[in-house]
Design an enzyme around this catalytic site. Structure first.
Site, PDB file in Angstrom:
ATOM      1  N   ASP A 155       0.859  -1.178   0.000  1.00  0.00           N
ATOM      2  CA  ASP A 155       0.000   0.000   0.000  1.00  0.00           C
ATOM      3  C   ASP A 155       0.904   1.239   0.000  1.00  0.00           C
ATOM      4  OD1 ASP A 155      -2.215   1.697   0.539  1.00  0.00           O
ATOM      5  OD2 ASP A 155      -3.133   0.126   1.768  1.00  0.00           O
ATOM      6  N   ASP A 215      -2.936   4.603  -2.290  1.00  0.00           N
ATOM      7  CA  ASP A 215      -3.893   5.219  -1.377  1.00  0.00           C
ATOM      8  C   ASP A 215      -4.402   6.559  -1.933  1.00  0.00           C
ATOM      9  OD1 ASP A 215      -5.047   5.179   1.376  1.00  0.00           O
ATOM     10  OD2 ASP A 215      -3.831   6.978   1.659  1.00  0.00           O
ATOM     11  N   GLU A 228      -6.978   3.741  -5.136  1.00  0.00           N
ATOM     12  CA  GLU A 228      -8.156   4.071  -4.331  1.00  0.00           C
ATOM     13  C   GLU A 228      -8.623   5.460  -4.749  1.00  0.00           C
ATOM     14  OE1 GLU A 228      -9.639   4.614   0.275  1.00  0.00           O
ATOM     15  OE2 GLU A 228      -7.740   5.425  -0.372  1.00  0.00           O
ATOM     16  N   HIS A 282     -10.853  -1.945   5.304  1.00  0.00           N
ATOM     17  CA  HIS A 282     -10.564  -1.480   6.660  1.00  0.00           C
ATOM     18  C   HIS A 282     -11.200  -0.123   6.976  1.00  0.00           C
ATOM     19  CE1 HIS A 282      -7.852   0.440   3.937  1.00  0.00           C
ATOM     20  NE2 HIS A 282      -7.575   1.341   4.863  1.00  0.00           N
ATOM     21  N   ASP A 283     -11.860   0.494   6.009  1.00  0.00           N
ATOM     22  CA  ASP A 283     -12.520   1.781   6.245  1.00  0.00           C
ATOM     23  C   ASP A 283     -14.038   1.647   6.278  1.00  0.00           C
ATOM     24  OD1 ASP A 283     -10.072   3.174   6.135  1.00  0.00           O
ATOM     25  OD2 ASP A 283     -10.196   3.354   3.953  1.00  0.00           O
TER      26      ASP A 283
END
Ligand code: GLC
Ligand code: CA
Length: 550
Positions: free
Chosen positions: A96, A196, A246, A320-321
């Site tokens: 990431d 990200d 993302e 994870h969000d």
């Protein structure tokens, strides 16, 4: 070049996956110990969220040193062993890359604060008096997006936490630094990257107030973002690797460009429009029942347009969000198993690359924290206080967090029914719900009919059937709107996928002939109920995929 259409990606949030040394925090050795499990799912890639040196204000998305490992998670040797261990099992590691911002503890930022011009140019500083930020933009974690530095008499931009300073991509030296980081990890044998919030990297030339919003319309899919991505990819030679961006508040037109192979930007992108259908007026912190009509329409439009213009999507429910999907668009009580399997079927047979987030394959639920002290996430804690300030009661604010907090997706992975769910031998850094006693890997591994084994079957189906990998997609916008139906079509073959997104029996507007041979997968026992008969309605959260030749 690997065929991404066959692949499934498994996402790991290291802090919550498995703790190998008993400090209550997941770590890289913990992941290594579970590689056989990940392989047993059929995953081709493992995306690990950041484990680089970081003060962990935002759990690693605040990077202090991109080439070193946070000792809490392990060492560089551990990461090398992880890469090798994955490779031995036919899986590739994806890292990431948090390139929109760094931690304010990063060496570059420290030197910027010390007044070194070279490093001040790495970030976005603007002049101004202490009372008036350069613009009225809001941070995504609440509060203003600018922070004043008295010693410099300047403000710096932070779209996220105040400890996450945005990098200045207009500066070629910054772009070079970031390329070097990609090359560093590529040479270690990493097989792909997730970038990200990468559609936020290009800021406008002129900074102006946003009188109708929080500023995002000025910097999302910004002016030079495609140019920057093309350059990053070309100069690091990663065009044949798996790369996923993302994309925050993005548009279909931009995602087509990011992911069209001709553009040589990324292999695919994440977008989040489908995960906002329960935000009231677009506000994450106001509760609303999911708008299933809108959910279905969004998938229909994105899927068909992506195909028509040769783009490619990452398809997913969880990360994870996000809160847990079974608690959100399914029913985590009465139809827990049925709805978790239905949601999985819908995603895994779509056109795109499916992502499974740790614990999703078990049907893990929202964490159910009942006091603010149980939350760890910076965004959740900030918003709790913002909600109180806006006049919400404590109970209401906690109810909102219970449904919306990112910590719902960060409770420890449930491995077995032992203490702390087998995640750790000591109390974990964040609590886990009691349901680990029955929702866990050990129990579901033994049970043929489990959600876990259903996910395994779906991953395997994609590997075996070209129609799932490559078939054209066609949405059937049937009535009623709780029926999410689509077809995949490939040289004289057809796959029909029917899903009931409700807890009721729903009649189909037109009966579907059923034959045992044509059922590829279902979350109900079809043979028993439908022998030789046509299907006239779908049971609560029922899902069926029929395969046929014509
Ligand atoms: C992404 C990450 C999220 C993080 C944010 C800032 O949205 O997924 O966890 O807080 O970027 O880096
Ligand atoms: Ca540990």
């Amino acid at each position: 070049m690997i065929d991404l259409k066959k692949c499934t990606v498994y996402q790991i949030y290291p802090k919550s996956f498995c703790d190998s040394n008993g400090d209550g925090i997941g770590d890289i050795r913990g992941i290594i110990g579970k590689l056989d499990y990940i392989q047993s799912l059929g995953a081709d890639y493992i995306w690990c969220t950041p484990f680089f040196t970081s003060p962990l204000r935002d759990n690693g998305y605040d990077v202090e040193d991109y080439r070193n490992i946070n000792p809490v998670f392990g060492t560089m040797e551990d990461v090398e062993a992880l890469i090798a261990g994955a490779e031995e099992r036919g899986m590739g590691l994806m890292l990431d890359m948090v390139f929109n911002h760094t931690s304010t503890r990063h060496e570059w930022f420290k030197r910027a604060l010390a007044g070194e011009q070279k490093y001040m140019d790495y970030y976005i500083f603007r002049d101004g008096g202490p009372d008036k930020p350069p613009t009225n933009w809001q941070s995504k974690f609440g509060g203003p997006a600018w922070e004043y530095v008295p010693s410099l008499q300047k403000w710096y931009l932070h779209l996220f936490d105040v400890t996450q300073a945005d990098l200045n991509w207009n500066n070629p030296e910054v772009r070079q630094e970031l390329k070097n980081i990609v090359l560093f990890w590529k040479s270690k044998g990493v097989k792909g990257f997730r970038f990200d919030v990468v559609n936020l990297i290009s800021k406008p030339d002129v900074f102006e107030d946003d009188n109708i919003g929080d500023g995002k319309r000025f910097y999302s899919d910004g002016p030079r973002v495609h140019e920057f991505l093309k350059e990053l990819v070309a100069d690091t030679g990663i065009e044949d690797m798996i790369t996923v961006g993302e994309m925050s508040s993005t548009s279909l037109a931009n995602c087509l460009k990011y992911s069209n192979p001709k553009e040589k930007e990324l292999s695919m992108c994440f977008n989040f429009h489908h995960l906002k259908v329960d935000y009231k007026d677009g506000n994450k912190w106001e509760l609303m029942k999911p708008d299933y009509r809108r959910l279905r329409d969004l998938f229909a439009v994105w899927q068909t347009e992506m195909e028509r213009k040769n783009g490619w999507m990452a398809v997913f429910w969880c990360n994870h969000d996000q809160p847990r999907i079974v608690s959100r668009f399914g029913d985590d009580k009465k139809y827990w198993k049925e709805s978790a399997k239905m949601l999985a079927t819908f995603i895994h047979l779509l056109r795109g690359t499916p992502y499974i987030y740790q614990g999703e394959e078990l049907g893990m639920t929202n964490a159910g924290y009942s006091s603010i002290d149980e939350y760890r996430d910076v965004e959740s804690i900030n918003y709790y206080h913002i909600l109180l300030k806006k006049g919400k009661t404590r109970e209401r604010a906690l109810e909102i967090l219970r449904q919306r907090s990112r910590d719902n997706g960060r409770s420890p992975m449930q491995w077995n029914s032992g203490r702390y769910g087998g995640f750790s031998v000591t109390e974990p850094w964040i609590g886990l719900p009691d349901n680990y006693k029955w929702i866990n890997v050990a129990a579901e591994d033994r049970d043929e009919d489990s959600i876990l084994n259903y996910y395994r079957a779906l991953v395997e189906l994609r590997k075996q059937h070209k129609i799932i990998q490559e078939g054209r997609i066609e949405f059937l916008l049937l009535k009623p709107e709780e029926i999410f139906a689509y077809k995949r079509v490939l040289y004289g073959q057809e796959l029909l996928v029917l899903n009931n997104f409700s807890g009721k029996n729903v009649p189909l507007c037109k009966p579907i002939p059923y034959s045992e041979h044509s059922c590829l997968i279902s979350n109900y026992n079809q043979a028993e109920n439908n022998q030789g008969r046509a299907i006239k309605s779908l049971r609560p959260y029922e899902s069926i995929a029929f395969y046929g030749k014509y």
